[in-house]
Scaffold this motif. Structure first.
Motif: not given
Ligand SMILES: NC(=O)c1ccc[n+]([C@@H]2O[C@H](COP(=O)([O-])OP(=O)(O)OC[C@H]3O[C@@H](n4cnc5c(N)ncnc54)[C@H](O)[C@@H]3O)[C@@H](O)[C@H]2O)c1
Ligand SMILES: [Zn+2]
Ligand SMILES: [Zn+2]
Lengths: 254, 390
Positions: A1, A61, A85, A176, A210, A213-214, A217, A220-221, A224, A228, A251-252, B106, B110, B112, B116
């Motif tokens: 990413m 980070v 992203q 892919r 924040m 990205g979440k 992801h 995608k989950a 696929e 989640i 979560g973040d 998947n 957590n 994210n 990093p």
């Protein structure tokens, strides 16, 4: 990413000002310290600290830029911010496009941060609850769509916070699937006012990083696997009584 | 329900926690019949791995009986006795489809938080830090199992819990470590560490055709296990001047064809380098004491394979030049249990991969903290504590 962004106010790429290792370590450490109390308390001070703490950890980070610039409480927030992203998902563009355009998907993907009310196929109302005072809320509309390629949403200008979101699909090589890119342009210039507002705007200054990205992801989950990954109702001996907002951000902000 | 919770460095307690429930459609609820300790847990019990939170339920090596299934669970039925690899895997992403299960895209809620640190996130693990997903762990009466059809493996009749439990984590880790070595018939394989993982790796190396397996440790009872249950030749590193010289003597000066590190970031050692690592680790200036790994890098023959199973964080003074100049192949991963499970169960049925000897101590769940204490300190020659939560 990839995750890059530019600072609209001074026009420089912040990626070019990456901070050194030591400063980064200090940034991560102090970010973690600022965060510690909010996991237990639910006061405005703790929450404001958490906002700054999350920001510091993020900057730590990513090594994005200097600590002094980060708290931003005296200097104010940058006027605009653009971030993007990408993620590769093992499904074809048509399937992903349909899933993204399903109103239920948006509600689920934004649930950690915002409540979404579907006002129509191309029109939503959003609101972000805060620990005190009224929620920050507004409306958003779909501005443009090109089936299986692109969708562009924008918040209505009266919202105070102006957010544009672009969703792009491109075929990935080697079977892919599809490369999905999400892009946000956030305009803070209308968010002015007292100390609290400035703290909140500094918080929103970091939020897109924040969120982006979440959202990717989780999208995608969902595409696929049909679900989640979640820690909802996770058995644990602690943290059962945190406020709704803190839970949402947990979560973040671990 | 009752569960073993982490509350801080060296502070484990059995507490009452909420029961898990079905949250996602592919979930199942497992009633745990047996769970066990792992060397990886020691790393965060000792405070060397971050992102634990007070109240977290720990434990990732386990088995039990399915008591409830979500609406999309098709294959696994209530009442089935199953063993479950420690990594939560979706079965649908590119990594799962390429048998790289612990890299699943998947299952880390957590992602994210971890991205990093590693560049890209990995799969989630049960009971193993928030960077690895924050999932409630297995030293509990019940556990929520996401993607149950992919991750639950039915246990055939005739195998006892002790014969199966280690196929959840120590077994596949060792098996994978031997697989990484691409063992040619008659090869010599040296394994640092005779804990559960190292012993499993030694057993698997013989299964894959090694001519001679050498186990290295300092605890006489563990070395004894390696000789008795695996058939390894052993070296007590405290009883020799140089492990490197002993290995050279044993191999006509060539060195082992492959070396497996089954020790990890808290390697014990002697000498100046060890003292240096201890000080730096204590000051949190590096996370790892890498003595065993450095020794393995020196000992492996030119062009040989270095298989790293021990868990590491950040290490300085890493001898990359030795790896480069000797032309080594380095292979490493968190375990891909779903890849090996069916093969391991078949071996277990034939009695070829029976790791039940690792279960040296049994405890009810209420005494799990004591079980960890004994496992950590090797009290009473403890190799693995197993818990019976129900
Ligand atoms: N890759 C994976 O998926 C995976 C899975 C499980 C465990 N692990 C890791 O594997 C390692 C071993 O796990 P375990 O459960 O067997 O741990 P363990 O604590 O039971 O055993 C480790 C053994 O290493 C020995 N040792 C220490 N220093 C040594 C040295 N310098 N030379 C030789 N031996 C030495 C100890 O005496 C002990 O017997 C740990 O780092 C653990 O985190 C990795
Ligand atoms: Zn383990
Ligand atoms: Zn997967």
């Amino acid at each position: 990413m990839s995750n890059s962004f530019t600072n609209g106010r001074n026009g420089r790429s912040r990626a070019a000002q990456r901070s050194g290792t030591t400063e980064r370590a200090i940034t991560i450490a102090s970010g973690a310290l600022l965060l510690a109390p909010v996991l237990r308390k639910r006061s405005i001070i703790a929450w404001t600290a958490a906002a700054a703490g999350g920001a510091l950890i993020y900057d730590g980070v990513s090594g994005a830029c200097a600590v002094s610039q980060k708290l931003g409480l005296s200097a104010g927030s940058p006027a605009t911010q653009r971030i993007h992203q990408s993620i590769t998902i093992g499904k074809d563009a048509a399937e992903l496009y349909a899933l993204w355009r399903n109103p239920d998907t948006m509600t689920r993907l934004m649930r950690p941060w915002a409540d979404i009310d579907i006002a129509g196929q191309n029109h939503i109302r959003w609101s972000v609850p805060l620990p005190i005072g009224p929620a920050v809320s507004g409306e958003a509309v779909m501005v443009e769509e090109r089936p299986n390629e692109m969708v562009h949403w924008s918040t209505m200008p009266d919202g105070g916070l102006q957010i544009n979101e672009w969703f792009h699909l491109n075929p990935a090589p080697q079977n892919r699937g599809t490369e999905v890119t999400l892009e946000y342009l956030v305009d803070f210039s209308r968010l002015q006012g007292g100390r609290t507002i400035r703290a909140i705007s500094s918080f929103f200054d970091k939020a897109p990083h924040m969120v982006i990205g979440k959202v990717l992801h989780n999208f995608k989950a969902l595409a696929e696997t049909g679900e989640i990954p979640t820690l909802e109702r996770n058995s644990s001996a602690r943290s059962q009584n945190e406020s709704q907002v803190n839970n949402r951000w947990r979560g973040d902000l671990v | 329900m009752r569960a073993l919770c982490w509350n801080g460095v060296n502070d484990l307690r059995v507490e009452s926690v909420p029961d898990p429930s079905i949250v996602n459609p592919h979930d199942a609820i497992l009633k745990v019949t047996m769970s066990t300790t792992c060397g990886s847990d020691l790393h965060f019990i000792d405070g060397y791995i971050p992102t634990m939170r007070a109240g977290d339920i720990i434990g990732h090596e386990f088995m039990g009986e399915i008591v409830e299934t979500g609406p999309e669970v098709k294959r696994i039925k209530r009442g089935t006795r199953v063993v479950i690899p420690s990594f939560v895997c979706c079965g649908s992403c590119w990594y799962c489809k390429h048998d790289l299960w612990s890299l699943c895209d998947n299952t880390n809620p957590n992602a994210n938080l971890q991205e990093p640190l590693l560049g890209y996130p990995t799969a989630g693990i049960y009971g193993y830090t928030h960077a690895f997903g924050g999932y409630a762990g297995a030293h509990a009466q019940y556990v929520r199992i996401p993607h149950a059809d992919t991750d639950c493996f039915e246990v055939p009749e005739g195998l006892r819990d002790e014969q199966v439990i280690f196929l959840s984590d120590a077994g596949p880790t060792g098996y994978m470590g031997a697989d990484f070595c691409d063992i040619a018939p008659g090869d010599t394989v040296a394994v640092w560490g005779c804990g559960g993982v190292g012993l499993a790796a030694q057993k698997a190396a013989y299964l894959m055709g090694a001519g001679r397996v050498i186990g290295i440790d300092r605890f006489p009872e563990r070395l004894e296990m390696a000789r008795k249950h695996v058939g390894s030749v052993t070296i007590n590193y405290e009883g020799v001047d140089s492990v490197l010289e002993v290995l050279k003597d044993m191999t006509g000066g060539r060195g082992p064809d492959s070396c497996i590190d089954a020790v990890g970031m808290e390697a014990h050692g002697t000498g100046v380098q060890y003292a240096y690592d201890r000080v730096k680790q204590a000051m949190r200036m590096e996370t790892d004491r890498g003595g065993a790994l450095r020794e393995a890098i020196m000992a492996v023959r030119k062009g040989g394979t270095l298989s790293i199973l021990g868990v590491y964080g950040l290490m300085d003074k890493f001898p990359i030049g030795v790896i480069m100049n000797k032309g080594l192949t380095v292979r490493t991963a968190q375990q891909h249990g779903q890849k090996y499970m069916r093969r391991m169960i078949e071996h277990a049925q034939k009695g070829e991969f029976d790791l039940s000897f690792l279960a040296t101590h049994r405890f009810p769940l209420e005494e799990a903290a004591r079980g960890y204490e004994m496992f950590k300190n090797k009290t009473d020659q403890c190799v693995r504590s197993v818990f019976l939560p129900n």
